[in-house]
Structure formats: structure tokens, C-alpha cells
Design a protein around this motif. Structure first.
Motif, short mmCIF file in Angstrom:
data_model
loop_
_atom_site.label_atom_id
_atom_site.label_comp_id
_atom_site.label_asym_id
_atom_site.label_seq_id
_atom_site.Cartn_x
_atom_site.Cartn_y
_atom_site.Cartn_z
N ASP A 110 0.84 -1.20 0.00
CA ASP A 110 0.00 0.00 0.00
C ASP A 110 0.87 1.25 0.00
O ASP A 110 1.11 1.86 1.04
N PRO A 111 1.37 1.67 -1.17
CA PRO A 111 2.19 2.89 -1.25
C PRO A 111 1.36 4.11 -0.90
O PRO A 111 0.15 4.15 -1.12
N PHE A 112 2.03 5.16 -0.36
CA PHE A 112 1.26 6.34 0.05
C PHE A 112 0.81 7.15 -1.16
O PHE A 112 -0.09 7.97 -1.05
N TRP A 113 1.41 6.93 -2.35
CA TRP A 113 0.91 7.58 -3.55
C TRP A 113 0.98 6.61 -4.71
O TRP A 113 1.82 5.72 -4.75
N GLN A 114 0.07 6.80 -5.66
CA GLN A 114 0.08 6.00 -6.87
C GLN A 114 -0.74 6.70 -7.95
O GLN A 114 -1.55 7.57 -7.66
N ILE A 115 -0.47 6.32 -9.20
CA ILE A 115 -1.22 6.84 -10.34
C ILE A 115 -2.10 5.73 -10.88
O ILE A 115 -1.60 4.65 -11.22
N LYS A 116 -3.39 5.98 -10.96
CA LYS A 116 -4.33 5.03 -11.56
C LYS A 116 -4.81 5.61 -12.88
O LYS A 116 -5.12 6.79 -12.96
N ALA A 117 -4.87 4.77 -13.90
CA ALA A 117 -5.25 5.25 -15.22
C ALA A 117 -6.10 4.23 -15.96
O ALA A 117 -5.96 3.03 -15.75
N ARG A 118 -6.97 4.77 -16.81
CA ARG A 118 -7.78 3.88 -17.66
C ARG A 118 -6.89 3.09 -18.61
O ARG A 118 -7.14 1.93 -18.89
N HIS A 119 -5.82 3.76 -19.09
CA HIS A 119 -4.92 3.10 -20.03
C HIS A 119 -3.50 3.59 -19.78
O HIS A 119 -3.27 4.78 -19.57
N ILE A 120 -2.54 2.65 -19.80
CA ILE A 120 -1.12 3.00 -19.67
C ILE A 120 -0.39 2.39 -20.86
O ILE A 120 -0.55 1.21 -21.16
N LEU A 121 0.38 3.23 -21.53
CA LEU A 121 1.19 2.78 -22.66
C LEU A 121 2.66 2.86 -22.27
O LEU A 121 3.15 3.93 -21.90
N TRP A 122 3.36 1.73 -22.36
CA TRP A 122 4.80 1.72 -22.14
C TRP A 122 5.47 1.56 -23.50
O TRP A 122 5.47 0.49 -24.09
#
Length: 261
Positions: free
Chosen positions: A166-178
């Protein structure tokens, strides 16, 4: 007794290690795109408790502690099936693999083409070479140049620093492109969460992947707590001016407003 087979298949080109193994630090990561390694085609070696070949279907089935290595990459799974006629590889159960650039990838089932340039997996988890974490409902590999994550999560919070699950911050996204060639990670419809609470939305966000040594972009956010403003979030932006000059700009946002006398 285990069966050991030498395979001439370029299909088996991933690597994996046990989760207890120490991760490569970002400073030790070779900043090289996986695409520049695509011509490595040493014979692959397969080790498993049992291997059988179905002459009717043309499929080779390896079960029990399956390990496949090629060009210093290793793939582990409970079961791996290679269908030569369909040029398809299916890995099942406790999949752990490591890319040449140091990423650890975890999944329960994955289906790929014989050259691993295209594929699909559900419920994917990734530990990047600098200890950052990613997870997604599904991922699709396209032409060995990009990975498309649906309903993905990313956190720069390094597991070696004790962030845990459980990190104190994170990015959630509908779509992630690497994009491996451009060495970028891009987000669509993204939220920045702090302690599980969405605090910032952006329709688009991009930052370098861990193989990049130095490039302008957003750095890991931080936070402090003050009596007047409550929790204050900072999102630093690193700007490369020249080869020997750079600057960091750090906007700060307070989550609690207070009227001053």
C-alpha cells in the motif's frame, strides 16, 4: 530426474528470478532499449519435471518447475505449452519472468506468439528495474515495441524502501502505454492518489521509464503536514537546461484551506 532440452526456438526469450532476489538499482540499469537486443538468438534451454510431445497437434508440453532461458533471460511457470503449428506459446501458473532491462513480470496465464513480439496476459504485476511497481487488469504486447495496460496502476514508491503493498501515492489510469523504443510511460484518464484518496486528475501524463538516466519530466510526488494548510502535496518537475545545467520546479498544493486573520 528433470528433463533438460536444448531448443533452437527464438520463442523463449524472457527472464525470471525468484521474488526473493535483490532487484537491480536504477543506477545499475543499462539504459538500453530492449529493441536493440532483438537480434540475440542463442539456443534456448528448457528444464522441467516432465516434457511430452503430441505428434497429432504438434504441441510440446512442459510441466512442473518449468524454466526456460535464452540470452540471459529466464521464464518460470508451472506449465508451458508450445504449439508449433499455430506458433503460439501459453504459460500457466505462477509465471515469473525478467526482461533483459531488469523488469520482473508476474502473471497467472499468458499467451504469446512464437517470437514473443505479440501477446496478452491478465492480472499482470510488474516490478521495474528501479523498484517501482505497476499492475493492470490486462496487458497486450504489440510488435515487441509497446505494452498496453488496461485499468493500470503505477507507483514510484520503491519496494526496497519498505513501501509494501500500500504505497502512500500511486497513479491510476484507464490506459497505460509503455513505449519501449521511446522509453516513455504514458497515461490516459489518470488520477493521482494519496493514501487511497484521488487528489489530482489529468487526461494525459507522460514520464520517462527507468532506463532513462536524465530527461525533463515529473518526479515522484511528496507531502508534508502543516498546521495552517494541513497536508501539502508537492509534485516536482525536473527540467534539463543543458548537458551541465538543470532545474527543479516544485508546485505545492494544500488540501485544507484556512482563512488568515
Amino acid at each position: 530426474m528433470k528433463f533438460v532440452h536444448a531448443l533452437m526456438l527464438s520463442v523463449f526469450s524472457f527472464t525470471a528470478h525468484a521474488t526473493e532476489q535483490t532487484l537491480t538499482n536504477a543506477e545499475q540499469t543499462n539504459p538500453i532499449s530492449k529493441r536493440s537486443l532483438k537480434n540475440l538468438k542463442k539456443p534456448a534451454a528448457l528444464t522441467a519435471d516432465h516434457v511430452e510431445y503430441d505428434k497429432t497437434t504438434g504441441a510440446a508440453i512442459a510441466t512442473g518447475n518449468v524454466i526456460i532461458s535464452q540470452d540471459d533471460r529466464i521464464l518460470r511457470a508451472d506449465k508451458i505449452t508450445y504449439d508449433q503449428k499455430k506458433n503460439k506459446v501459453v504459460a500457466e501458473g505462477n509465471i515469473i519472468l525478467q526482461e533483459l532491462t531488469g523488469e520482473f513480470i508476474f502473471a497467472d496465464i499468458a499467451e504469446l506468439t512464437g517470437d514473443l513480439k505479440n501477446g496478452f496476459a491478465n492480472e499482470i504485476r510488474v516490478i521495474l528495474s528501479n523498484g517501482s511497481k505497476m499492475a493492470a487488469r490486462s496487458v497486450t504486447r504489440v510488435n515487441d515495441q509497446r505494452d498496453d495496460f488496461d485499468l493500470g496502476v503505477y507507483s514510484r514508491c520503491n519496494i526496497e524502501e519498505g513501501c509494501g503493498k500500500d504505497p502512500f501515492w500511486q497513479i491510476k489510469a484507464r490506459h497505460i502505454l509503455w513505449d519501449h523504443d521511446a522509453q516513455d510511460i504514458e497515461y490516459s484518464d489518470a488520477y493521482l492518489e494519496m493514501f487511497g484518496i484521488p487528489v489530482f486528475y489529468t487526461p494525459y501524463l507522460k514520464h520517462p521509464d527507468p532506463t532513462v538516466k536524465r530527461r525533463s519530466g515529473i518526479l515522484a510526488p511528496g507531502f508534508i503536514s502543516t498546521p495552517d494548510l494541513g497536508t501539502v502535496i508537492s509534485v516536482p518537475y525536473y527540467y534539463v537546461i543543458s548537458e551541465d545545467k538543470d532545474a527543479t520546479i516544485t508546485p505545492m498544493v494544500g488540501l485544507r484551506a484556512q482563512v488568515l486573520d
